[in-house]
Design a protein around this motif. Structure first.
Motif, PDB file in Angstrom:
ATOM      1  N   UNK A 244       0.802  -1.223   0.000  1.00 45.91           N
ATOM      2  CA  UNK A 244       0.000   0.000   0.000  1.00 45.91           C
ATOM      3  C   UNK A 244       0.836   1.275   0.000  1.00 45.91           C
ATOM      4  N   UNK A 245       2.107   1.186  -0.336  1.00 49.02           N
ATOM      5  CA  UNK A 245       2.943   2.372  -0.506  1.00 49.02           C
ATOM      6  C   UNK A 245       3.006   2.653  -1.997  1.00 49.02           C
ATOM      7  N   UNK A 246       2.727   3.880  -2.402  1.00 49.49           N
ATOM      8  CA  UNK A 246       2.728   4.234  -3.820  1.00 49.49           C
ATOM      9  C   UNK A 246       4.084   3.893  -4.420  1.00 49.49           C
ATOM     10  N   UNK A 247       4.118   3.075  -5.461  1.00 44.27           N
ATOM     11  CA  UNK A 247       5.343   2.664  -6.119  1.00 44.27           C
ATOM     12  C   UNK A 247       6.066   1.548  -5.392  1.00 44.27           C
ATOM     13  N   UNK A 248       5.445   0.986  -4.364  1.00 41.93           N
ATOM     14  CA  UNK A 248       6.086  -0.081  -3.596  1.00 41.93           C
ATOM     15  C   UNK A 248       6.263  -1.341  -4.432  1.00 41.93           C
ATOM     16  N   UNK A 249       7.390  -1.998  -4.248  1.00 42.31           N
ATOM     17  CA  UNK A 249       7.705  -3.226  -4.974  1.00 42.31           C
ATOM     18  C   UNK A 249       7.719  -4.372  -3.980  1.00 42.31           C
ATOM     19  N   UNK A 250       6.696  -5.207  -3.982  1.00 45.35           N
ATOM     20  CA  UNK A 250       6.643  -6.317  -3.034  1.00 45.35           C
ATOM     21  C   UNK A 250       6.961  -7.640  -3.721  1.00 45.35           C
ATOM     22  N   UNK A 251       7.491  -7.583  -4.935  1.00 49.05           N
ATOM     23  CA  UNK A 251       7.770  -8.808  -5.668  1.00 49.05           C
ATOM     24  C   UNK A 251       9.084  -9.470  -5.289  1.00 49.05           C
ATOM     25  N   UNK A 252       9.977  -8.769  -4.601  1.00 46.41           N
ATOM     26  CA  UNK A 252      11.254  -9.350  -4.207  1.00 46.41           C
ATOM     27  C   UNK A 252      11.299  -9.506  -2.691  1.00 46.41           C
ATOM     28  N   UNK A 253      12.457  -9.790  -2.158  1.00 46.47           N
ATOM     29  CA  UNK A 253      12.595 -10.033  -0.730  1.00 46.47           C
ATOM     30  C   UNK A 253      11.944  -8.931   0.099  1.00 46.47           C
ATOM     31  N   UNK A 254      11.291  -9.350   1.180  1.00 46.88           N
ATOM     32  CA  UNK A 254      10.551  -8.429   2.026  1.00 46.88           C
ATOM     33  C   UNK A 254      11.464  -7.721   3.028  1.00 46.88           C
ATOM     34  N   UNK A 255      12.445  -8.427   3.579  1.00 49.37           N
ATOM     35  CA  UNK A 255      13.330  -7.852   4.590  1.00 49.37           C
ATOM     36  C   UNK A 255      14.789  -7.966   4.150  1.00 49.37           C
ATOM     37  N   UNK A 256      15.598  -7.115   4.712  1.00 54.48           N
ATOM     38  CA  UNK A 256      17.021  -7.075   4.428  1.00 54.48           C
ATOM     39  C   UNK A 256      17.806  -7.465   5.676  1.00 54.48           C
ATOM     40  N   UNK A 257      19.025  -7.864   5.483  1.00 54.62           N
ATOM     41  CA  UNK A 257      19.942  -8.053   6.607  1.00 54.62           C
ATOM     42  C   UNK A 257      20.670  -6.737   6.812  1.00 54.62           C
ATOM     43  N   UNK A 258      20.972  -6.394   8.069  1.00 53.02           N
ATOM     44  CA  UNK A 258      21.725  -5.169   8.299  1.00 53.02           C
ATOM     45  C   UNK A 258      22.739  -5.351   9.419  1.00 53.02           C
ATOM     46  N   UNK A 259      23.749  -4.491   9.383  1.00 51.17           N
ATOM     47  CA  UNK A 259      24.765  -4.408  10.432  1.00 51.17           C
ATOM     48  C   UNK A 259      25.000  -2.929  10.701  1.00 51.17           C
ATOM     49  N   UNK A 260      25.028  -2.566  11.958  1.00 55.36           N
ATOM     50  CA  UNK A 260      25.316  -1.188  12.368  1.00 55.36           C
ATOM     51  C   UNK A 260      26.343  -1.233  13.487  1.00 55.36           C
ATOM     52  N   UNK A 261      27.278  -0.318  13.453  1.00 53.99           N
ATOM     53  CA  UNK A 261      28.276  -0.211  14.511  1.00 53.99           C
ATOM     54  C   UNK A 261      28.214   1.194  15.094  1.00 53.99           C
ATOM     55  N   UNK A 262      28.618   1.314  16.333  1.00 54.01           N
ATOM     56  CA  UNK A 262      28.736   2.608  16.985  1.00 54.01           C
ATOM     57  C   UNK A 262      30.116   2.666  17.608  1.00 54.01           C
ATOM     58  N   UNK A 263      30.885   3.658  17.210  1.00 55.33           N
ATOM     59  CA  UNK A 263      32.268   3.777  17.639  1.00 55.33           C
ATOM     60  C   UNK A 263      32.483   5.154  18.248  1.00 55.33           C
ATOM     61  N   UNK A 264      32.992   5.185  19.466  1.00 56.12           N
ATOM     62  CA  UNK A 264      33.355   6.444  20.106  1.00 56.12           C
ATOM     63  C   UNK A 264      34.739   6.818  19.595  1.00 56.12           C
TER      64      UNK A 264
ATOM     65  N   UNK B  21      33.834  13.056  22.658  1.00 62.29           N
ATOM     66  CA  UNK B  21      32.435  13.415  22.393  1.00 62.29           C
ATOM     67  C   UNK B  21      31.953  13.071  20.980  1.00 62.29           C
ATOM     68  N   UNK B  22      32.816  12.556  20.127  1.00 60.41           N
ATOM     69  CA  UNK B  22      32.445  12.238  18.751  1.00 60.41           C
ATOM     70  C   UNK B  22      32.086  10.767  18.609  1.00 60.41           C
ATOM     71  N   UNK B  23      30.968  10.498  17.939  1.00 61.33           N
ATOM     72  CA  UNK B  23      30.537   9.133  17.629  1.00 61.33           C
ATOM     73  C   UNK B  23      30.463   8.971  16.115  1.00 61.33           C
ATOM     74  N   UNK B  24      30.831   7.800  15.616  1.00 65.60           N
ATOM     75  CA  UNK B  24      30.700   7.441  14.204  1.00 65.60           C
ATOM     76  C   UNK B  24      29.846   6.185  14.142  1.00 65.60           C
ATOM     77  N   UNK B  25      28.812   6.209  13.304  1.00 65.96           N
ATOM     78  CA  UNK B  25      27.890   5.077  13.189  1.00 65.96           C
ATOM     79  C   UNK B  25      27.692   4.658  11.734  1.00 65.96           C
ATOM     80  N   UNK B  26      28.468   3.683  11.243  1.00 70.20           N
ATOM     81  CA  UNK B  26      28.216   3.150   9.904  1.00 70.20           C
ATOM     82  C   UNK B  26      27.044   2.169   9.925  1.00 70.20           C
ATOM     83  N   UNK B  27      26.306   2.124   8.828  1.00 67.93           N
ATOM     84  CA  UNK B  27      25.124   1.265   8.689  1.00 67.93           C
ATOM     85  C   UNK B  27      25.130   0.687   7.280  1.00 67.93           C
TER      86      UNK B  27
END
Length: 91
Positions: free
Chosen positions: A37-57, A61-67
């Motif tokens: 029900x999202x305009x232009x949504x494509x539900x024909x392929x995989x529904x969910x993705x795998x992800x990895x996120x890190x948080x590095x001090x 006071x500075x944080x870096x967060x790759x995703x």
């Protein structure tokens, strides 16, 4: 939520390896473009993705967060966020 255009909701678990300077999180991500029900949504392929996120001090006071998220097929998302924590009031 990740991103402004094709936002991604995430659900995962992480571990800090006993320290305060580094955290690693992994799990499933659901991009808005795969929702029904999202305009232009494509539900024909995989529904969910795998992800990895890190948080590095990086400094006091500075944080870096790759995703990164992918279905190893047609969707790849990569972002890096930096943040700075303002000092609080001294008592």
């Amino acid at each position: 939520m990740q991103g402004l255009g094709n936002g991604t909701a995430t659900l995962g678990a992480g571990y800090g390896f006993g320290g305060n300077d580094f955290r690693l999180l992994g799990g499933l991500a659901l991009p808005n473009s795969k929702l029904k029900d999202v305009k232009g949504g494509d539900t024909g392929t995989d529904f969910a993705l795998s992800f990895v996120r890190a948080s590095l001090l990086a400094q006091e006071r500075w944080h870096i967060e790759p995703f990164i998220a992918t279905n190893f097929g047609d969707i790849y998302q990569l972002s890096v966020q930096t943040s700075y924590r303002l000092p609080g009031k001294s008592r």
